[in-house]
Design a protein around this motif. Structure first.
Motif, PDB file in Angstrom:
ATOM      1  N   ARG A  25       0.838  -1.189   0.000  1.00  0.00           N
ATOM      2  CA  ARG A  25       0.000   0.000   0.000  1.00  0.00           C
ATOM      3  C   ARG A  25       0.874   1.241   0.000  1.00  0.00           C
ATOM      4  O   ARG A  25       1.815   1.349   0.776  1.00  0.00           O
ATOM      5  CB  ARG A  25      -0.882  -0.016   1.244  1.00  0.00           C
ATOM      6  N   LEU A  54       8.621   4.899  -2.359  1.00  0.00           N
ATOM      7  CA  LEU A  54       7.260   4.513  -2.021  1.00  0.00           C
ATOM      8  C   LEU A  54       6.811   5.418  -0.886  1.00  0.00           C
ATOM      9  O   LEU A  54       7.436   5.449   0.176  1.00  0.00           O
ATOM     10  CB  LEU A  54       7.188   3.042  -1.576  1.00  0.00           C
ATOM     11  N   VAL A  79       1.802  -2.370  -6.043  1.00  0.00           N
ATOM     12  CA  VAL A  79       0.989  -1.208  -5.680  1.00  0.00           C
ATOM     13  C   VAL A  79      -0.289  -1.195  -6.521  1.00  0.00           C
ATOM     14  O   VAL A  79      -1.378  -0.948  -6.004  1.00  0.00           O
ATOM     15  CB  VAL A  79       1.791   0.103  -5.848  1.00  0.00           C
ATOM     16  N   THR A  82      -2.671  -3.859  -5.310  1.00  0.00           N
ATOM     17  CA  THR A  82      -3.256  -3.421  -4.040  1.00  0.00           C
ATOM     18  C   THR A  82      -4.373  -2.407  -4.286  1.00  0.00           C
ATOM     19  O   THR A  82      -5.433  -2.476  -3.653  1.00  0.00           O
ATOM     20  CB  THR A  82      -2.166  -2.828  -3.131  1.00  0.00           C
ATOM     21  N   GLN A  83      -4.169  -1.492  -5.219  1.00  0.00           N
ATOM     22  CA  GLN A  83      -5.204  -0.506  -5.523  1.00  0.00           C
ATOM     23  C   GLN A  83      -6.452  -1.175  -6.112  1.00  0.00           C
ATOM     24  O   GLN A  83      -7.572  -0.807  -5.759  1.00  0.00           O
ATOM     25  CB  GLN A  83      -4.656   0.560  -6.466  1.00  0.00           C
TER      26      GLN A  83
END
Length: 106
Positions: A25, A54, A79, A82-83
């Motif tokens: 995240r 990040l 990432v 995760t989104q």
């Protein structure tokens, strides 16, 4: 949608979740940096980099973590996954809210 359709929709959404162990995240940033050398080109505006970082928000604070170029592509993929997962979880939550309103939450 009926209660049965909502539950089936929730199952489909949950099945679409991917690579939960690879969750990462945050947001990837590419930034140039200045060094501490007085005569360096970066003092004239030619920054070093760009480097990948990040940006994460944890324990009430925003932090940036350096991402080595060797793993930047992997970090970017994680990432993105995760989104997508967070969007699916938000939709599952909306379905559950509707089931709760109908007193059909299990």
């Amino acid at each position: 949608m009926s209660v049965r359709q909502l539950r089936a929709h929730r199952r489909r959404l949950a099945a679409a979740l991917e690579d939960l162990e690879g969750t990462l995240r945050g947001a990837l940033l590419r930034e140039g940096r200045r060094c501490s050398s007085a005569g360096c080109r970066c003092r004239r505006g030619e920054l070093h980099g760009p480097y990948t970082y990040l940006a994460v928000y944890r324990a009430g604070r925003s932090r940036t973590v350096y991402v080595p170029s060797a793993v930047a592509a992997i970090a970017a993929e994680r990432v993105e996954v995760t989104q997508r997962n967070e969007a699916l979880l938000a939709e599952i939550s909306q379905v559950n809210l509707e089931l709760l309103r109908r007193r059909a939450l299990e």
